[in-house]
Design an enzyme around this catalytic site. Structure first.
Site, PDB file in Angstrom:
ATOM      1  N   ARG A   1      45.502  65.483  57.045  1.00  0.00           N
ATOM      2  CA  ARG A   1      45.200  64.117  57.490  1.00  0.00           C
ATOM      3  C   ARG A   1      45.301  63.100  56.356  1.00  0.00           C
ATOM      4  O   ARG A   1      45.300  61.896  56.588  1.00  0.00           O
ATOM      5  CB  ARG A   1      43.799  64.072  58.126  1.00  0.00           C
ATOM      6  CG  ARG A   1      43.743  64.752  59.485  1.00  0.00           C
ATOM      7  CD  ARG A   1      42.317  64.942  59.975  1.00  0.00           C
ATOM      8  NE  ARG A   1      41.646  66.092  59.373  1.00  0.00           N
ATOM      9  CZ  ARG A   1      40.388  66.457  59.611  1.00  0.00           C
ATOM     10  NH1 ARG A   1      39.644  65.735  60.426  1.00  0.00           N
ATOM     11  NH2 ARG A   1      39.862  67.517  59.032  1.00  0.00           N
TER      12      ARG A   1
ATOM     13  N   GLN B   1      41.929  81.934  49.355  1.00  0.00           N
ATOM     14  CA  GLN B   1      41.919  82.211  50.800  1.00  0.00           C
ATOM     15  C   GLN B   1      43.398  82.238  51.215  1.00  0.00           C
ATOM     16  O   GLN B   1      44.060  81.202  51.220  1.00  0.00           O
ATOM     17  CB  GLN B   1      41.168  81.104  51.540  1.00  0.00           C
ATOM     18  CG  GLN B   1      41.056  81.365  53.034  1.00  0.00           C
ATOM     19  CD  GLN B   1      40.595  80.139  53.817  1.00  0.00           C
ATOM     20  OE1 GLN B   1      40.688  78.999  53.354  1.00  0.00           O
ATOM     21  NE2 GLN B   1      40.090  80.372  55.019  1.00  0.00           N
TER      22      GLN B   1
ATOM     23  N   ASN C   1      38.632  63.007  54.824  1.00  0.00           N
ATOM     24  CA  ASN C   1      39.744  63.671  55.515  1.00  0.00           C
ATOM     25  C   ASN C   1      40.972  62.781  55.554  1.00  0.00           C
ATOM     26  O   ASN C   1      42.084  63.251  55.734  1.00  0.00           O
ATOM     27  CB  ASN C   1      39.354  64.017  56.952  1.00  0.00           C
ATOM     28  CG  ASN C   1      38.138  64.924  56.993  1.00  0.00           C
ATOM     29  OD1 ASN C   1      38.132  65.992  56.398  1.00  0.00           O
ATOM     30  ND2 ASN C   1      37.094  64.477  57.666  1.00  0.00           N
TER      31      ASN C   1
ATOM     32  N   SER D   1      55.321  35.460   8.555  1.00  0.00           N
ATOM     33  CA  SER D   1      55.627  35.377   9.990  1.00  0.00           C
ATOM     34  C   SER D   1      57.071  35.742  10.256  1.00  0.00           C
ATOM     35  O   SER D   1      57.956  35.435   9.469  1.00  0.00           O
ATOM     36  CB  SER D   1      55.439  33.944  10.484  1.00  0.00           C
ATOM     37  OG  SER D   1      54.151  33.535  10.213  1.00  0.00           O
TER      38      SER D   1
ATOM     39  N   ARG E   1      62.528  38.650   6.530  1.00  0.00           N
ATOM     40  CA  ARG E   1      63.296  37.826   7.487  1.00  0.00           C
ATOM     41  C   ARG E   1      64.446  37.187   6.733  1.00  0.00           C
ATOM     42  O   ARG E   1      64.401  37.049   5.503  1.00  0.00           O
ATOM     43  CB  ARG E   1      62.398  36.758   8.102  1.00  0.00           C
ATOM     44  CG  ARG E   1      61.821  35.828   7.071  1.00  0.00           C
ATOM     45  CD  ARG E   1      60.691  34.976   7.625  1.00  0.00           C
ATOM     46  NE  ARG E   1      60.214  34.044   6.619  1.00  0.00           N
ATOM     47  CZ  ARG E   1      58.983  33.585   6.548  1.00  0.00           C
ATOM     48  NH1 ARG E   1      58.075  33.999   7.413  1.00  0.00           N
ATOM     49  NH2 ARG E   1      58.645  32.725   5.629  1.00  0.00           N
TER      50      ARG E   1
ATOM     51  N   ALA F   1      40.071  75.030  50.122  1.00  0.00           N
ATOM     52  CA  ALA F   1      41.371  75.610  50.477  1.00  0.00           C
ATOM     53  C   ALA F   1      42.054  74.870  51.614  1.00  0.00           C
ATOM     54  O   ALA F   1      43.163  75.224  52.001  1.00  0.00           O
ATOM     55  CB  ALA F   1      41.202  77.077  50.853  1.00  0.00           C
TER      56      ALA F   1
ATOM     57  N   TYR G   1      51.181  44.268  20.443  1.00  0.00           N
ATOM     58  CA  TYR G   1      51.148  45.689  20.787  1.00  0.00           C
ATOM     59  C   TYR G   1      50.786  46.494  19.547  1.00  0.00           C
ATOM     60  O   TYR G   1      51.493  46.443  18.530  1.00  0.00           O
ATOM     61  CB  TYR G   1      52.507  46.170  21.323  1.00  0.00           C
ATOM     62  CG  TYR G   1      52.511  47.674  21.520  1.00  0.00           C
ATOM     63  CD1 TYR G   1      51.601  48.278  22.386  1.00  0.00           C
ATOM     64  CD2 TYR G   1      53.384  48.491  20.807  1.00  0.00           C
ATOM     65  CE1 TYR G   1      51.559  49.648  22.540  1.00  0.00           C
ATOM     66  CE2 TYR G   1      53.355  49.877  20.962  1.00  0.00           C
ATOM     67  CZ  TYR G   1      52.439  50.440  21.828  1.00  0.00           C
ATOM     68  OH  TYR G   1      52.391  51.802  21.977  1.00  0.00           O
TER      69      TYR G   1
END
Ligand code: UD1
Ligand code: CA
Length: 451
Positions: free
Chosen positions: A18, A78, A230, A409, A426, A13, A352
């Site tokens: 820091r 808390q 911390n 291609s 193409r 909690a 990709y």
């Protein structure tokens, strides 16, 4: 004798000011998973029978993380941050169940070993009321000090409240504690806030137990286990320790790491036998690498399964949902995500592959792109076995390339290609003979008129 019951209380909690971060401290990642996930994993391995986690108010992200990594753990809030003992008491209803042992572990101390928690439990089983993990710190700044007299732990003094002599005490408080379940509540309720910070310090449990004629014991462990996070600097130090441990475990399991210090692993990275990882490779969460696979340098791999004998990189990026079959090859400057690449298929250069299935032994030429996103939704590409995709082709999804087909291609493929055919997507090449000669003639004419 029946196995002892054990409640683990994880304190999470704290604000973590820091860290200078918008993110709650215990959700910062270490070796690819949150500090909290590390601690919850460790208490799980220490054989606890119940887990309580104390979080701050409104910490929905922390609650979600707890649900994800330890669904059986109970969350307690808390409401005011009034110190570590106050935080423990937020889990009062769990403590009231009277487990035999209570382990209190700080959410910002992620490197503690389950075996050390077991050592604390053994001390409680032997009759002590309080057991604490201590360590010799290379820099003790910020830690409480364990005051040991004649082999007995008599007090823990917070740094701010310690005398100069006490500060010199070599043994520091790691913050991990065990309490006898039958007396824990009585001890915790006696803790007050008479100290510099007006907080309820859990560390006062030692003196209080002794005042009740009960015993407290310090158990010494290595400093690395007790590193508290911390600050960002301490987070980096803890990361170095975590990486060192993971590399050592991989080497011990027979993985070849040519330059271990340059390989970054995740707490859940899994390797088969005879895997080779070249220098400078980063593994994120959920990666499995099967026997005999080779990961070449400068590859970045997250959420991927690399099949037997597959080859990845150099300079490959495997994103979540990637599954590479046996002997598949993903070469340099290839990005793969949500992709099933079956046995023997290859994409060796500059490609990709996203939202795609690639059949066995298909060959994906350099510069092939699956155009999976139309600006609104993602679509799938299916490439059949033994297909051959010519270089620099764009496969506009949703689209299917049949088994054994060829794509010429430079094609832009927008329609399905049936099996065993050739698709040329193409425009036809145009040749104008003598065009360049005429151009040069015009240029030289221009120069002459200027002169
Ligand atoms: C604490 C110990 C110190 C020990 C050190 C080890 C106390 C009083 N001091 O100091 O002796 O050497 O850990 O790392 O226990 N937390 C809450 N609610 C609170 C306060 C803290 O949940 O009201 C949680 C924090 O999230 C953290 C843990 O308790 O996980 C420890 O709190 P922190 O403020 O970091 O204590 P330290 O100053 O490090
Ligand atoms: Ca701390």
């Amino acid at each position: 004798m029946a196995a002892r019951t054990c409640l683990a209380i994880v304190l999470a909690a704290g604000e973590g000011t820091r860290m200078r971060s918008a993110r709650p401290k215990v959700l910062h990642p270490l070796a690819g998973r949150s500090l909290l996930a590390h601690v919850l994993g460790t208490v799980g391995a220490a054989g606890v029978t119940a887990t309580a986690v104390v979080i701050g108010p409104g910490e929905d992200v922390a609650a979600a993380e707890i649900k994800r990594v330890a669904p059986a753990a109970e969350c307690f809030v808390q409401h005011e941050r009034r110190g570590t003992a106050h935080a423990v008491l937020a889990a009062r209803t769990a403590i009231k169940q009277r487990p035999d042992d209570i382990l209190i572990v700080y959410g910002d101390t992620p490197l503690v070993h389950a075996a050390s928690l077991a050592r604390l439990r053994a001390v409680i089983a032997d009759g002590a009321a309080v057991a604490v993990l201590g360590f010799r710190a290379s820099d003790s700044t910020g830690y409480g000090r364990l005051i040991v007299e004649g082999g007995e732990l008599v007090a823990i003094r917070e740094e701010a409240d310690a005398s100069a002599r006490e500060r010199k005490t070599a043994l520091c408080n790691g913050g991990t504690m065990a309490l006898a379940g039958n007396i824990a509540l009585a001890i915790l309720e006696r803790i007050g806030d008479h100290n510099r910070k007006h907080e309820f310090y859990l560390t006062d449990a030692v003196e209080i137990a002794r005042g009740m004629a009960l015993s407290a014991v310090a158990v010494e462990v290595e400093e690395d286990e007790m590193r508290g996070v911390n600050t960002k600097n301490q987070l980096a130090e803890a990361e170095a320790v975590a990486q060192q441990r993971l590399r050592q475990a991989a080497l011990d399991a027979g993985v070849t790491l040519i330059a271990p210090d340059t390989v970054y692993l995740c707490a859940d990275t899994k390797f088969g036998r005879d895997v080779v990882v070249e220098p400078f490779v980063v593994f994120g969460e959920k990666v499995t690498v099967e026997d005999g696979a080779v990961i070449h340098s400068f590859s970045h791999i997250v959420g991927a399964h690399v099949g037997k004998g597959a080859s990845v990189g150099p300079f490959a990026r495997l994103r979540p949902g990637t599954r590479l079959g046996e002997g598949a090859r993903i070469g340099n400057f290839v990005e793969v995500k949500e992709a099933l690449i079956e046995a023997g298929a290859k994409a060796n250069h500059l490609t990709y592959l996203g939202d795609v299935s690639v059949g066995a032994n298909a060959n994906i030429g350099a510069g092939t792109i699956t155009c999976n996103y139309d600006g609104a939704a993602k679509h799938r590409t299916e490439i059949g076995r033994d297909a051959f995709i010519g270089s620099n082709s764009a496969l506009v999804a949703p689209v299917k390339i049949g088994e054994g087909s060829y794509v010429g291609s430079g094609s832009v493929i927008t329609q399905d290609v049936p099996a065993d055919s050739l698709a040329l997507g193409r425009s036809r090449q145009v040749v104008k003979e003598g065009w360049a000669t005429r151009l040069r003639g015009l240029k030289s004419l221009g120069k002459k008129t200027k002169a």
